[in-house]
Design a protein around this motif. Sequence first.
Motif, short mmCIF file in Angstrom:
data_model
loop_
_atom_site.label_atom_id
_atom_site.label_comp_id
_atom_site.label_asym_id
_atom_site.label_seq_id
_atom_site.Cartn_x
_atom_site.Cartn_y
_atom_site.Cartn_z
N LYS A 10 28.29 31.43 44.96
CA LYS A 10 28.85 31.54 43.60
C LYS A 10 27.88 32.30 42.70
O LYS A 10 28.30 33.15 41.91
N ILE A 13 28.04 35.96 43.56
CA ILE A 13 29.28 36.55 43.05
C ILE A 13 29.14 36.80 41.55
O ILE A 13 29.59 37.84 41.04
N GLN A 16 27.74 40.13 40.56
CA GLN A 16 28.46 41.34 40.97
C GLN A 16 29.13 42.01 39.77
O GLN A 16 29.33 41.39 38.73
N ARG A 21 33.75 40.51 40.68
CA ARG A 21 33.78 39.12 40.20
C ARG A 21 35.20 38.65 39.96
O ARG A 21 35.58 37.54 40.35
N LEU A 24 36.70 37.84 43.31
CA LEU A 24 36.10 36.79 44.14
C LEU A 24 35.94 35.44 43.46
O LEU A 24 35.95 34.41 44.14
N GLU A 25 35.77 35.42 42.14
CA GLU A 25 35.52 34.13 41.47
C GLU A 25 36.66 33.13 41.66
O GLU A 25 36.39 31.96 41.91
N ILE A 28 36.12 31.65 45.20
CA ILE A 28 35.00 30.73 45.36
C ILE A 28 35.23 29.45 44.58
O ILE A 28 34.85 28.37 45.02
#
Length: 75
Positions: A10, A13, A16, A21, A24-25, A28
Motif C-alpha cells: 500500500k 502504491i 506511484q 494510484r 491500484l488503490e 489494495i
Amino acid sequence: QIPTELVALKGRIAGQPEKVRAELEPLIDEVLEHAMFRSRVMLIARDALQRLRVDMAALRFDLEATKREHGHRAC
C-alpha cells in the motif's frame, strides 16, 4: 492483523503516479479489507474452539463425577 507485506505494498502504491494510484488503490484497499475480515474470522474461530475445549473438559469432569456418584450408590 494485516500482513506487513500488504502494508508495504500500500505504501509503495501511494508513491506511484496518480494514474497508477487511481488504478491500484481500490484493489489494495479491497485486499486489505479481506485480510482484516479473515483475521477477525480466525480470531472468532480460535475463540470458539477454546470455549469448546473448556466446555468439553467441564463435561468430562461432570461425567466422571456422575459415574463416581452412581458407583458409590451401588455399594
